[in-house]
Design an enzyme around this catalytic site. Structure first.
Site, PDB file in Angstrom:
ATOM      1  N   GLU A   1       6.078 -10.913   3.728  1.00  0.00           N
ATOM      2  CA  GLU A   1       7.130 -10.095   3.580  1.00  0.00           C
ATOM      3  C   GLU A   1       8.342 -10.963   3.142  1.00  0.00           C
ATOM      4  OE1 GLU A   1       7.458  -6.624   3.975  1.00  0.00           O
ATOM      5  OE2 GLU A   1       5.121  -6.848   4.591  1.00  0.00           O
TER       6      GLU A   1
ATOM      7  N   LYS B   1       1.438   3.311   8.576  1.00  0.00           N
ATOM      8  CA  LYS B   1       1.092   3.116  10.082  1.00  0.00           C
ATOM      9  C   LYS B   1       1.885   3.814  11.021  1.00  0.00           C
ATOM     10  CE  LYS B   1       1.274  -1.490   9.102  1.00  0.00           C
ATOM     11  NZ  LYS B   1       0.582  -1.723   7.920  1.00  0.00           N
TER      12      LYS B   1
ATOM     13  N   ASP C   1       2.979  -5.930  13.127  1.00  0.00           N
ATOM     14  CA  ASP C   1       2.053  -5.270  12.161  1.00  0.00           C
ATOM     15  C   ASP C   1       0.586  -5.196  12.764  1.00  0.00           C
ATOM     16  OD1 ASP C   1       1.881  -4.060   9.350  1.00  0.00           O
ATOM     17  OD2 ASP C   1       0.392  -5.674   9.475  1.00  0.00           O
TER      18      ASP C   1
ATOM     19  N   THR D   1       4.926   5.716   1.845  1.00  0.00           N
ATOM     20  CA  THR D   1       6.031   5.042   2.120  1.00  0.00           C
ATOM     21  C   THR D   1       5.799   4.170   3.646  1.00  0.00           C
ATOM     22  OG1 THR D   1       6.931   6.347   3.556  1.00  0.00           O
ATOM     23  CG2 THR D   1       7.549   6.557   1.283  1.00  0.00           C
TER      24      THR D   1
ATOM     25  N   GLY E   1      -3.170  -5.458  -0.685  1.00  0.00           N
ATOM     26  CA  GLY E   1      -3.245  -5.471  -2.121  1.00  0.00           C
ATOM     27  C   GLY E   1      -2.942  -4.063  -2.598  1.00  0.00           C
TER      28      GLY E   1
ATOM     29  N   ALA F   1      -6.121  -1.781   4.949  1.00  0.00           N
ATOM     30  CA  ALA F   1      -6.146  -1.375   3.603  1.00  0.00           C
ATOM     31  C   ALA F   1      -7.317  -0.595   3.272  1.00  0.00           C
ATOM     32  CB  ALA F   1      -5.927  -2.608   2.684  1.00  0.00           C
TER      33      ALA F   1
ATOM     34  N   LYS G   1      -1.618  -1.827  14.216  1.00  0.00           N
ATOM     35  CA  LYS G   1      -3.089  -1.535  13.976  1.00  0.00           C
ATOM     36  C   LYS G   1      -4.100  -1.492  15.023  1.00  0.00           C
ATOM     37  CE  LYS G   1      -2.478  -3.813   9.301  1.00  0.00           C
ATOM     38  NZ  LYS G   1      -2.557  -4.921   8.639  1.00  0.00           N
TER      39      LYS G   1
ATOM     40  N   LEU H   1     -10.461  -1.391   3.383  1.00  0.00           N
ATOM     41  CA  LEU H   1     -11.556  -1.476   4.025  1.00  0.00           C
ATOM     42  C   LEU H   1     -12.039  -0.011   4.924  1.00  0.00           C
ATOM     43  CD1 LEU H   1     -11.298  -5.023   5.592  1.00  0.00           C
ATOM     44  CD2 LEU H   1     -12.581  -4.307   3.445  1.00  0.00           C
TER      45      LEU H   1
ATOM     46  N   GLY I   1       4.287  -0.781  -4.394  1.00  0.00           N
ATOM     47  CA  GLY I   1       3.363  -1.432  -4.752  1.00  0.00           C
ATOM     48  C   GLY I   1       2.163  -0.554  -4.867  1.00  0.00           C
ATOM     49  N   VAL I   2       1.824   0.039  -3.607  1.00  0.00           N
ATOM     50  CA  VAL I   2       0.570   0.995  -3.401  1.00  0.00           C
ATOM     51  C   VAL I   2       0.710   2.321  -4.019  1.00  0.00           C
ATOM     52  CG1 VAL I   2      -0.646   2.418  -1.559  1.00  0.00           C
ATOM     53  CG2 VAL I   2       0.268  -0.123  -0.964  1.00  0.00           C
TER      54      VAL I   2
END
Ligand code: NAD
Length: 363
Positions: free
Chosen positions: A211, A118, A222, A94, A344, A150, A226, A152, A14-15
């Site tokens: 997910e 991460k 998750d 990944t 996103g 993401a 962070k 930001l 996706g990314v």
């Protein structure tokens, strides 16, 4: 003539796909540097050549999917990239721990890294130390803006605060798009609406906000990853994302059910518990939110449910947005607040591409 910089990419999901199209856009506009893609791999396939010939960016996705080459093992990849004689940036798109564990070997050989992954920065404290030591040793560059919030500007902000001598006293926020969406729907500030907890989780899954197995969002790990990254930049030697209190929203009884679908089927049995949490907050004129916080002076890091006044910026969040508040000596009692989409493909890839620009400016 334009100086050449080689780019190697791992991951085209996706990314990764969004990053590829941003890279194509960027490479076409880069005046003083020629960006050459020399290696790209997913977990199954790869494209590269011994002569480091450029892989065309406009057709890379189809070239990759029709390739019969296997990815290089990580030690081989380090040797391959280092032997080119050209400055090289590795883009890790990944979420692989194995690749994260290999960052020191890339960096030590002078290969710079940009990534939204991460795992390298939120794993063991030893890996964190190894990475920054290897970066110094190899004279390489390393950016990971998209590993928190993401696109930001969260990582760059905390680094700027710390490196200019401000004192970060507290960081607090909503760090998960999924949790944001769930609580903004389950406990809206208007008081009206807000379905049963299990129904909100099912809806979030249907809309693609969770997910594949929603437990991977609800366990809080998750968010804990962070927080680990930010706490380390704030100066705390956090050992791992499991070394501080993290509240999981998975009922004990459902931790070991076999599938995400079975989990969703049984989740309604526990709706009363979440309803109680919501009602308790309502009684105080508040709403409940899933937040992470770091108190630097007391070295306390925690993740879990908390109640907020309706006027608090965290309560007023919309959709699946993230919000991160930095309380510092300079900013006083009005924190520096960063808010917006925290997930996103396109916005995450923007974080990676802007990191690449920072690296390119220094090569
Ligand atoms: P994804 O699952 O869609 O894609 C992952 C890609 O990596 C796939 O192409 C897969 O083949 C490849 N891959 C995985 N392990 C590999 C390995 N060992 N060797 C080679 N290739 C491997 O994931 P995504 O949504 O694109 O996320 C990529 C990264 O960005 C993750 O670290 C994620 O946490 C991070 N991120 C994503 C978002 C988001 O909104 N999607 C937001 C912030 C950060």
């Amino acid at each position: 003539s334009a100086r050449q910089v080689n780019i190697a990419i791992i991951g085209a999901g996706g990314v990764g796909k969004c990053f590829l199209s941003q890279l194509e856009w960027l490479a076409a506009r880069r005046q003083n540097q020629k960006l050459v893609l020399t290696y790209i791999a997913t977990s199954k396939k790869a494209v590269y050549s011994d002569s480091y010939s450029p892989i065309a960016l406009d057709s890379v996705v189809s070239t990759l999917s029709s390739s019969s080459q296997a990815p290089l093992a990580l030690p081989k990849l380090v040797d391959y990239l280092a032997a080119s004689g050209t400055k090289t940036v590795l883009v890790d798109n990944t979420s692989s721990q194995d690749i994260a564990d290999a960052y020191p070997s890339f960096l030590r050989r002078g290969i710079s890294i940009v990534t939204p992954n991460k795992k390298a920065f939120s794993g063991s404290y030893k890996l964190w130390q190894d990475i920054f030591a290897a970066k110094e040793e190899g004279g390489a560059l390393l950016y990971h803006e998209a590993s928190c919030g993401a696109g930001l500007p969260v990582i760059s902000t905390i680094k700027d605060l710390v490196e200019t001598g401000d004192e970060v006293t507290k960081i607090e926020g909503v760090f998960s798009g999924t949790m944001s969406f769930l609580f903004n729907s389950f406990a809206p500030t208007s008081g009206a609406g807000g379905g049963k907890w299990s129904a909100e989780v099912a809806k979030a899954k249907e809309l693609g906000y969770t997910e594949p197995d929603p437990r991977d969002d609800l366990n809080g790990l998750d968010v804990a990853r962070k927080l680990t990254i930010l706490a380390r930049y704030a100066g705390l030697e956090v050992e791992s994302p499991t070394s501080f209190p993290v509240q999981s929203l998975i009922p004990k009884e459902l931790e070991s059910v076999a599938s995400g679908d079975e989990f969703l089927t049984r989740l309604p049995e526990f709706d009363a518990q979440m309803e109680e949490v919501k009602a308790e907050a309502q009684k105080e004129g508040k709403v409940v939110r899933f937040v992470g916080s770091i108190d630097v002076a007391s070295k306390q890091v925690k993740v879990g449910l908390e109640k907020f006044d309706l006027s608090h910026p965290i309560a007023a969040l919309k959709g699946s947005d993230n919000i991160i508040s930095f309380y510092t000596k300079r900013y006083g009692s009005n924190p520096l607040i960063i808010q917006g989409a925290g997930a996103g493909g396109d916005v995450t890839a923007m974080g990676v591409t802007s990191d690449l620009l920072k690296v390119l400016a220094q090569l």
